[in-house]
Scaffold this motif. Structure first.
Motif, PDB file in Angstrom:
ATOM      1  N   ALA A  70       0.822  -1.209   0.000  1.00  0.00           N
ATOM      2  CA  ALA A  70       0.000   0.000   0.000  1.00  0.00           C
ATOM      3  C   ALA A  70       0.857   1.262   0.000  1.00  0.00           C
ATOM      4  N   LEU A  71       1.897   1.273   0.830  1.00  0.00           N
ATOM      5  CA  LEU A  71       2.762   2.446   0.865  1.00  0.00           C
ATOM      6  C   LEU A  71       3.533   2.610  -0.436  1.00  0.00           C
ATOM      7  N   THR A  72       3.924   1.493  -1.041  1.00  0.00           N
ATOM      8  CA  THR A  72       4.614   1.569  -2.333  1.00  0.00           C
ATOM      9  C   THR A  72       3.707   2.201  -3.381  1.00  0.00           C
ATOM     10  N   ALA A  73       2.443   1.778  -3.401  1.00  0.00           N
ATOM     11  CA  ALA A  73       1.502   2.344  -4.375  1.00  0.00           C
ATOM     12  C   ALA A  73       1.289   3.836  -4.140  1.00  0.00           C
ATOM     13  N   GLU A  74       1.145   4.240  -2.881  1.00  0.00           N
ATOM     14  CA  GLU A  74       0.981   5.667  -2.584  1.00  0.00           C
ATOM     15  C   GLU A  74       2.231   6.450  -2.963  1.00  0.00           C
ATOM     16  N   ALA A  75       3.397   5.887  -2.637  1.00  0.00           N
ATOM     17  CA  ALA A  75       4.648   6.586  -2.938  1.00  0.00           C
ATOM     18  C   ALA A  75       4.854   6.728  -4.437  1.00  0.00           C
ATOM     19  N   ALA A  76       4.430   5.726  -5.199  1.00  0.00           N
ATOM     20  CA  ALA A  76       4.605   5.777  -6.654  1.00  0.00           C
ATOM     21  C   ALA A  76       3.807   6.914  -7.287  1.00  0.00           C
ATOM     22  N   ALA A  77       2.745   7.347  -6.616  1.00  0.00           N
ATOM     23  CA  ALA A  77       1.919   8.431  -7.160  1.00  0.00           C
ATOM     24  C   ALA A  77       2.504   9.811  -6.877  1.00  0.00           C
ATOM     25  N   GLN A  78       3.564   9.892  -6.095  1.00  0.00           N
ATOM     26  CA  GLN A  78       4.169  11.168  -5.732  1.00  0.00           C
ATOM     27  C   GLN A  78       5.213  11.588  -6.764  1.00  0.00           C
ATOM     28  N   ARG A  79       5.335  12.873  -6.955  1.00  0.00           N
ATOM     29  CA  ARG A  79       6.409  13.401  -7.791  1.00  0.00           C
ATOM     30  C   ARG A  79       7.688  13.514  -6.966  1.00  0.00           C
ATOM     31  N   PRO A  80       8.847  13.324  -7.597  1.00  0.00           N
ATOM     32  CA  PRO A  80      10.106  13.525  -6.864  1.00  0.00           C
ATOM     33  C   PRO A  80      10.159  14.925  -6.256  1.00  0.00           C
ATOM     34  N   GLY A  81      10.522  15.013  -4.991  1.00  0.00           N
ATOM     35  CA  GLY A  81      10.665  16.293  -4.319  1.00  0.00           C
ATOM     36  C   GLY A  81       9.393  16.889  -3.781  1.00  0.00           C
ATOM     37  N   ALA A  82       8.225  16.326  -4.130  1.00  0.00           N
ATOM     38  CA  ALA A  82       6.956  16.952  -3.765  1.00  0.00           C
ATOM     39  C   ALA A  82       6.640  16.841  -2.282  1.00  0.00           C
ATOM     40  N   ALA A  83       7.289  15.924  -1.579  1.00  0.00           N
ATOM     41  CA  ALA A  83       7.033  15.781  -0.142  1.00  0.00           C
ATOM     42  C   ALA A  83       7.892  16.718   0.688  1.00  0.00           C
ATOM     43  N   THR A  85       2.872  15.629   6.787  1.00  0.00           N
ATOM     44  CA  THR A  85       3.682  14.550   6.220  1.00  0.00           C
ATOM     45  C   THR A  85       3.017  13.198   6.478  1.00  0.00           C
ATOM     46  N   THR A  86       2.981  12.366   5.447  1.00  0.00           N
ATOM     47  CA  THR A  86       2.318  11.061   5.550  1.00  0.00           C
ATOM     48  C   THR A  86       3.334   9.923   5.661  1.00  0.00           C
ATOM     49  N   ARG A  87       2.817   8.756   6.025  1.00  0.00           N
ATOM     50  CA  ARG A  87       3.662   7.570   6.098  1.00  0.00           C
ATOM     51  C   ARG A  87       4.271   7.251   4.729  1.00  0.00           C
ATOM     52  N   ALA A  88       3.474   7.386   3.685  1.00  0.00           N
ATOM     53  CA  ALA A  88       3.961   7.051   2.345  1.00  0.00           C
ATOM     54  C   ALA A  88       5.033   8.016   1.878  1.00  0.00           C
ATOM     55  N   GLU A  89       4.929   9.279   2.278  1.00  0.00           N
ATOM     56  CA  GLU A  89       5.950  10.259   1.896  1.00  0.00           C
ATOM     57  C   GLU A  89       7.277   9.919   2.569  1.00  0.00           C
ATOM     58  N   ARG A 100       8.771   6.903   0.811  1.00  0.00           N
ATOM     59  CA  ARG A 100       9.456   7.248  -0.438  1.00  0.00           C
ATOM     60  C   ARG A 100      10.792   7.929  -0.148  1.00  0.00           C
ATOM     61  N   ALA A 101      10.834   8.786   0.855  1.00  0.00           N
ATOM     62  CA  ALA A 101      12.100   9.450   1.193  1.00  0.00           C
ATOM     63  C   ALA A 101      13.154   8.428   1.588  1.00  0.00           C
ATOM     64  N   LEU A 102      12.757   7.353   2.259  1.00  0.00           N
ATOM     65  CA  LEU A 102      13.707   6.303   2.632  1.00  0.00           C
ATOM     66  C   LEU A 102      14.176   5.533   1.402  1.00  0.00           C
ATOM     67  N   LEU A 103      13.271   5.257   0.463  1.00  0.00           N
ATOM     68  CA  LEU A 103      13.686   4.634  -0.798  1.00  0.00           C
ATOM     69  C   LEU A 103      14.724   5.516  -1.498  1.00  0.00           C
ATOM     70  N   PRO A 157       9.379  -2.273  -8.593  1.00  0.00           N
ATOM     71  CA  PRO A 157       9.711  -1.419  -9.746  1.00  0.00           C
ATOM     72  C   PRO A 157       9.899   0.041  -9.365  1.00  0.00           C
ATOM     73  N   LEU A 158       9.179   0.513  -8.350  1.00  0.00           N
ATOM     74  CA  LEU A 158       9.339   1.906  -7.932  1.00  0.00           C
ATOM     75  C   LEU A 158      10.764   2.169  -7.486  1.00  0.00           C
ATOM     76  N   LEU A 159      11.301   1.290  -6.652  1.00  0.00           N
ATOM     77  CA  LEU A 159      12.670   1.484  -6.177  1.00  0.00           C
ATOM     78  C   LEU A 159      13.655   1.458  -7.334  1.00  0.00           C
ATOM     79  N   MET A 160      13.475   0.540  -8.264  1.00  0.00           N
ATOM     80  CA  MET A 160      14.399   0.432  -9.394  1.00  0.00           C
ATOM     81  C   MET A 160      14.354   1.687 -10.264  1.00  0.00           C
ATOM     82  N   GLN A 161      13.152   2.233 -10.469  1.00  0.00           N
ATOM     83  CA  GLN A 161      13.055   3.455 -11.267  1.00  0.00           C
ATOM     84  C   GLN A 161      13.695   4.629 -10.545  1.00  0.00           C
TER      85      GLN A 161
END
Length: 554
Positions: free
Chosen positions: A359-372, A403-407, A410-413, A448-452
């Protein structure tokens, strides 16, 4: 012909049966270690401590091989009698105190409950004081020792841990006749070797973790060790004189273990290497290729032909001839925590499970880089490369009340990707070519999110290894060469390894944003890492906020 690869990881052991002709995987079995917390023995009073029960290694050996054989028996054309060799890889540096019969002290009832008598797992950092002392003395007495291991000796490595045992558990140190790396011990067990001096030691563990080099006659000299502690100097003669590359056999399968496992006695047992070194072979490593095996931690491996001169590279985990492929220099780097960081956030802090990871991966994938507006440092388990400092810790900067859990996830990724970029830039900066990156491990396959993000942060195309079990596969490749199924490693790799069709190319727009974020990461990295003593960090938060609103408007 078939070979068997055994992969001793942080939480489990895996057995893999591979056809030598084409690398087809006929059967595998994973057995979790039964002791401790997911196989790790911990001490609530000391977060630096991480040990393992050697009895788990023997249990895992028996159960995983039997399970892999049972799976392979379902495939037409397989017969256990066709297995011609066994290869072994493990975590490291993971040294085991053993008695004069090569039996781990922890298997003796007198020492069974003593944490110091167990295997000192790679992620044990209790020896940070000893590591610092070794580094200081080597700088004064033997600077050439440090030159080949990145300039700093680590608390994760062989001598630090043994010396810390001497200081913190002298009764265990006194009872230990010798110490054997896990990567060397399992092959010695399979070969029925009952004398620690007779154990064939691999150049991989010796060169990267124990300050071994043929240039200075093997292990550190007794004068140097005696300056650290006279008992270390006395131990040296009970260790080993010579370490070998993967062209030297560790031994032949003993009759007793052949009967236990259901294999033919006398088949070749390959020299042990660390998991990522054999994983690099299983990923098709060659000059110009950086292999990243991504798991709880990450190790990075490059090779350069032995006839080429390689400059000393500050901050890496060693430049060792023959450590990966014979006739090549092996260069190792890595990050002390990657998957462990994601696991910490999702499972420990957020109290979630695999569903929350997804779930967090899916939410993080919808974010733009730097937007958090967030940036993190990937040092939750210290820094292995390029700072080599286990007294560093994690950092998350830029949170606000929204700030959300998913943000944060993503910052940790992204933080692990920034750490990966720092490693690539350091290696390239000393003249080692990196023209492609091959990623291996479950995270590389499943996220795939991490790899991208890795592609966008590093600017490198991320390729994915064709096998999900590259470490065990690389061990099987080594066994195939040793058993004569292939004439050399290049031929064996060409036949037995492959890449996945999946690839991740950098996206220019995201890459541009990550270049800016990486600049902020390096300011934090260099300031908290001690590279820059007079850093001005007053603009970092404001730059993050400006980038956040710029990206949200976009």
């Amino acid at each position: 012909m078939f070979t068997l690869g055994l992969d001793y990881g942080t939480n489990s052991v895996r057995a893999l049966i591979v056809r030598c002709a084409d690398g087809a995987e006929f059967g595998s079995c994973v057995v979790p270690y039964p002791s401790g917390a997911q196989g790790i023995l911990l001490d609530p009073a000391d977060g630096h401590l991480a040990r393992q029960n050697p009895a788990d290694y023997l249990f895992g050996l028996t159960e995983s091989v039997r399970g892999a054989l049972a799976a392979a028996q379902e495939r037409p054309g397989f017969d256990a009698a066709l297995i011609v060799g066994i290869g072994v890889d493990s975590t490291g540096s993971s040294p085991i105190p053993v008695d004069a019969r090569n039996v781990p002290l922890a298997l003796d009832p007198r020492w069974r409950d003593n944490l110091a008598a167990q295997c000192w797992l790679w992620k044990d950092h209790t020896a940070w004081r000893e590591a610092s002392a070794i580094t200081r003395l080597a700088q004064d007495m033997r600077p050439h020792y440090l030159a080949k291991c990145g300039g700093t000796y680590s608390s994760e490595w062989f001598w630090s841990k043994i010396w810390h045992c001497r200081a913190s558990a002298p009764e265990v140190f006194a009872a230990a006749h010798s110490w054997v790396e896990l990567a060397d011990w399992v092959p010695s067990v399979l070969a029925g070797i009952d004398d620690p001096r007779a154990v064939k030691r691999g150049i991989c563990a010796a060169g990267h973790k124990a300050l071994y080099s043929d240039e200075w006659g093997g292990l550190p000299d007794t004068e140097f060790l005696a300056r650290l502690d006279p008992d270390l100097a006395a131990l040296r003669d009970r260790l080993y004189d010579k370490a070998h590359d993967a062209l030297e056999p560790a031994g032949a399968l003993s009759a007793a273990w052949a009967e236990t496992l259901g294999l033919r006695p006398g088949i070749a047992v390959a020299m042990g290497e660390f998991d990522v070194h054999y994983g690099a072979i299983g990923s098709g490593v060659a000059e110009g290729t950086l292999v990243k095996v991504i798991g709880t931690s990450t190790c990075d491996i490059c090779v350069v032909p032995a006839e080429k001169k390689v400059a000393d590279i500050p901050g890496v985990c060693g430049i060792v001839p023959g450590a990966v492929l014979p006739a090549y220099h092996g260069i190792e780097a890595g990050q002390s925590a990657v998957g462990d960081i994601f696991k910490w956030w999702v499972e420990i802090v957020c109290k979630g499970d695999a569903a929350l990871h997804a779930a967090l991966t899916a939410e993080a994938a919808a974010q733009r880089p730097g937007a958090a507006g967030l940036i993190a440092l990937d040092w939750n388990n210290g820094n292995r490369t390029i700072l080599v400092d286990q007294l560093l810790s994690g950092l998350i900067l830029g949170q606000d009340l929204y700030t959300t859990r998913a943000e944060i996830y993503r910052a940790l990724l992204e933080a692990t990707a920034f750490g990966a970029r720092a490693i690539i830039e350091r290696i390239q900066g000393f003249g080692v070519p990196i023209t492609r990156v091959v990623c291996a491990g479950g995270i590389a396959e499943k996220n795939p999110l991490l790899m991208q993000i890795y592609a966008d942060v590093t600017g490198c195309t991320m390729l994915v290894a064709g096998s999900s079990q590259t470490c065990a596969l690389g061990s099987a490749v080594a066994a195939a060469v040793l058993a004569g199924a292939h004439p050399d490693f290049a031929t064996a790799q060409a036949a037995m390894t492959r890449l996945s069709p999946t690839r991740y190319d950098p996206e220019p727009e995201a890459q541009a944003v990550y270049d800016r974020l990486y600049g902020l990461y390096r300011q934090l990295h260099d300031a908290f890492g001690g590279v820059t003593r007079t850093a001005d960090l007053s603009g970092v938060m404001k730059d993050l906020i400006a980038l956040k609103y710029e990206q949200r408007r976009a």
